[in-house]
Structures are given as C-alpha cells and as structure tokens.
Design a protein around this motif. Sequence first.
Motif, short mmCIF file in Angstrom:
data_model
loop_
_atom_site.label_atom_id
_atom_site.label_comp_id
_atom_site.label_asym_id
_atom_site.label_seq_id
_atom_site.Cartn_x
_atom_site.Cartn_y
_atom_site.Cartn_z
N VAL A 1 32.98 39.64 28.42
CA VAL A 1 32.55 39.16 29.74
C VAL A 1 32.98 40.17 30.79
CG1 VAL A 1 32.78 37.34 31.48
CG2 VAL A 1 32.68 36.74 29.05
N LEU A 2 32.03 40.55 31.65
CA LEU A 2 32.32 41.46 32.77
C LEU A 2 32.12 40.70 34.06
CD1 LEU A 2 32.84 44.30 34.00
CD2 LEU A 2 30.37 44.73 33.78
N VAL A 3 33.16 40.62 34.88
CA VAL A 3 33.10 39.94 36.17
C VAL A 3 33.10 40.99 37.28
CG1 VAL A 3 34.21 38.29 37.72
CG2 VAL A 3 34.27 37.90 35.24
N LEU A 4 32.10 40.96 38.13
CA LEU A 4 31.99 41.91 39.23
C LEU A 4 32.38 41.22 40.53
CD1 LEU A 4 28.65 43.71 38.26
CD2 LEU A 4 31.00 44.28 37.62
N GLY A 5 33.50 41.64 41.07
CA GLY A 5 34.06 41.02 42.27
C GLY A 5 35.23 40.14 41.89
N ALA A 6 36.42 40.48 42.40
CA ALA A 6 37.63 39.74 42.04
C ALA A 6 38.20 39.02 43.25
CB ALA A 6 38.67 40.68 41.42
N GLY A 7 37.29 38.37 44.00
CA GLY A 7 37.72 37.45 45.04
C GLY A 7 38.04 36.11 44.41
N VAL A 8 37.98 35.04 45.20
CA VAL A 8 38.33 33.72 44.69
C VAL A 8 37.40 33.32 43.54
CG1 VAL A 8 38.50 31.27 45.27
CG2 VAL A 8 39.29 32.99 46.89
N ALA A 9 36.09 33.50 43.72
CA ALA A 9 35.13 33.11 42.68
C ALA A 9 35.33 33.96 41.43
CB ALA A 9 33.70 33.26 43.19
N GLY A 10 35.49 35.26 41.62
CA GLY A 10 35.66 36.15 40.48
C GLY A 10 36.92 35.86 39.69
N LEU A 11 38.01 35.61 40.39
CA LEU A 11 39.27 35.32 39.70
C LEU A 11 39.18 34.02 38.90
CD1 LEU A 11 41.79 36.39 42.49
CD2 LEU A 11 41.35 37.59 40.33
N GLN A 12 38.49 33.03 39.46
CA GLN A 12 38.32 31.77 38.72
C GLN A 12 37.42 31.98 37.51
OE1 GLN A 12 39.36 28.80 37.41
NE2 GLN A 12 39.84 28.36 39.55
N ALA A 13 36.38 32.81 37.66
CA ALA A 13 35.50 33.13 36.53
C ALA A 13 36.29 33.84 35.43
CB ALA A 13 34.33 33.98 36.99
N ILE A 14 37.15 34.78 35.82
CA ILE A 14 37.99 35.49 34.85
C ILE A 14 38.88 34.50 34.10
CG2 ILE A 14 39.92 37.13 34.62
CD1 ILE A 14 38.74 38.53 37.17
N ALA A 15 39.56 33.64 34.85
CA ALA A 15 40.49 32.68 34.24
C ALA A 15 39.76 31.74 33.28
CB ALA A 15 41.20 31.88 35.32
N THR A 16 38.58 31.29 33.68
CA THR A 16 37.83 30.33 32.85
C THR A 16 37.30 31.01 31.58
OG1 THR A 16 37.20 29.13 34.85
CG2 THR A 16 35.93 28.67 32.86
N ALA A 17 36.72 32.19 31.73
CA ALA A 17 36.22 32.91 30.56
C ALA A 17 37.36 33.26 29.60
CB ALA A 17 35.49 34.18 31.00
N LYS A 18 38.51 33.60 30.16
CA LYS A 18 39.67 33.92 29.31
C LYS A 18 40.14 32.69 28.54
CE LYS A 18 42.57 36.98 27.82
NZ LYS A 18 42.11 38.15 27.06
N ARG A 19 40.16 31.54 29.22
CA ARG A 19 40.56 30.29 28.54
C ARG A 19 39.60 29.95 27.40
NH1 ARG A 19 40.56 27.93 33.87
NH2 ARG A 19 42.59 28.19 34.85
N LEU A 20 38.34 30.33 27.58
CA LEU A 20 37.34 30.06 26.55
C LEU A 20 37.42 31.06 25.39
CD1 LEU A 20 34.30 29.15 28.81
CD2 LEU A 20 35.62 27.58 27.39
N GLY A 21 38.29 32.06 25.54
CA GLY A 21 38.54 32.97 24.43
C GLY A 21 37.83 34.31 24.48
#
Length: 377
Positions: A170-190
């Motif tokens: 998974v590649l997340v572009l933009g590490a603001g609030v939305a991006g950081l939450q997307a990173i955390a969620t994708a990471k939790r999903l493995g």
Amino acid sequence: MIIAVPKETGKLEKRVALIPETAKQLVDKNFDVWIEKDAGHASNFLDSAYEEAGAKVIADRDKLFSEADLLLSILTPPEEDLQKLKKDSVLVCFLWALQNEELVEKLQSLGVTSLGMDAIPRISRAQNMDALSSMSSIAGYKAALIGANELDRYLPMMMTAAGTIAPAKVLVLGAGVAGLQAIATAKRLGAKVEAFDIRPEVKEQVESLGGTFVEVPDVGEDTETDSGYAKELSEDKQERQRQVIHEHAQKSNIIITTALIPGRPAPLLITKEMVRDMQPGSVVVDIAAEQGGNCELTEPGESVLKHEVKIIGPLDLPSRLAYHASKLYSKNMLALLNLLIDEEGELNFDFEDEIILKTTITHHGEIISPMLKESES
C-alpha cells in the motif's frame, strides 16, 4: 437564543451537526435547541432521542430557518434556505469560502454572520474544534477499507498449506491526518505500507505507525504553511516528486491519495502514465476527488477501470461512517460554541481571539477572515 439544526440536503450527506448528547448540554445551559424532523435519522440519531434530551423537533423547515438565531449545519444550506435567515443571525458550517466567492457575497448581502468549520486554525488551543481533522481521520480510515475491499488479494501475509502469500503493498500519498489514519489502518490489516509527503518532518510520524517513508532528495525549499498544510512546489520539484512516486506506484497494489492545498485544486500526483504502468488489478482510492483529485484519471464520485486499474473517487467518506462522524463533528461544534458564547449566554465575537478571527468569514455585512482579505489583495 434559538439554536437550530436543519436536516442536511446534500445527496450523499448522512451526518447531522448536533447529536442528542451535545444538544442536551446546550439545553442544560438554557438555550432553545430546535432540530428539524428526521435530521439525525440517517446517522441513527432518532427524533425521540432529541426530545428526551430536551430539544424541540420541528417539522416546518421554513420556521426553523426564519426564527433561528444560530444555525448549525454540516454543509452550507441551499440558497433558498439562506434567504430565509434573519439579519444578524449566525450560520456555522463548512463554507469553503475561498472557493465560494458568490456564497460569501450572498451572506454579506443578507447580513448573516458566518463561521467556517473548515477555517478553524490548526493551533493547539483549537484542536478540540478542528472538524477538518476529525473528518479527515474518518476519511483515511474508510479509504483503507475501501482499498482492501476492492483489491482481489489478501492484505496480510498468509502462510497456507498451498504456500506463502506475500503481503499487499500500500502506498499512501500525503501524510496529514487522513494519510496517517490510512497508514495505521492498512498496517493493522497486515499490508506493507509506504508513504510519501513533501514535508520531511512527517517522516517520524509515518515510521511510528509502521510505515516506510518515501523521500524525494533535494527538494530544498520550505514545504509547509504556517497552518501545517503542504505547500505547492515549483514545477521542476513537482516533476522530480512524480518520478519518485512513479517508481513506487509500479510496485503498489493499493494507492491512497490524500493531498490537498487549501483554496486550490488538488495537486496532480498520479498521472495516466503511472496508472498505465501499475499492476493489473491494482486500486487507487482518491480522497481528494472532491477538489479534482490527485489522480489524473479520477472521475469524482465514480469508480472507473482504466488500464486494468480500478480508480475510485469517493465524495462521501465521512458520511459512510455517519454515526461517529456526527458525534465527532458535534463535539467540535460544541467546543467552538463554548468559546463563542459568553457567561451570559450571548454571542461574543472577540476578534482579538485568533480562533474567532480566523473562523469568522462575514459579520455585519463585512468580510472578517484574514485569509479572504489576503486573497483579495
């Protein structure tokens, strides 16, 4: 003072500006709280819950608008409803004033005081009022789930009798609030998660969530505004950034784009050439679709297949979690009202206060917002 909450009219909008819990807190302070009939129904807050909280449920929308002293909503109400507001009434909602010059002029001409929930400054004292961050967090979470749902692969590594399956990338572009939450969620999903942002200072935040930070060497300029948003880069720097993104996009199964610049169209991060070079079956979830999108092939509000890549441009992510989105927005709203309303229960527009100054768009027929004044000069 009558504090009124209308039912949202946006086609995809399911949120409500006040939930029964916060309505009760205002009722306990001796305010009259009016809720339009079924305003909270789509987010599972029923009229009976508002009545139990002491609010008055109003079926007559015209009456609600014409008698409101303070109107609270999510989106800006339609013009035919704004016309019914009385002079010197106060409207609080997402206004997006920089992009809506005609709306600002209309509010001026009506003599309506308006506050933009999108204009609350990102300072520590205003964190509990920051509705943009609340909604962005929900959007990032939901975007990761959409990407996982649309991808025809496992996200986590799987060890089976038939063999080991590598984790999705998974590649997340933009590490603001939305991006950081997307990173955390994708990471939790493995998933194996990478993230890109033009602001090198967010690297530590990305890594703290288990993501790998993708760096563009030699950007060599200030990349963050005073408000904490990313700045728009010069064209040659943007091209260098796209080259790095292109390289990582080719190896990604899901790309989540979140980059926005206040008052400007969303920056182009994913070109059609990048999409063409992605793996068949990959997914792009473009959170910035409402502002034109970060992907060149995004069609706002649609899910399209281009070069065997599914590109999704959702316009209603916070509304897809309407219950919690309403709860968070309502608490943001209450925090702002606690600042705006004095001990005597009167509205106090103290423009010496940075939050009130920057959040207020119009007041007594004049433009107050420093952001708008700067854009006019």
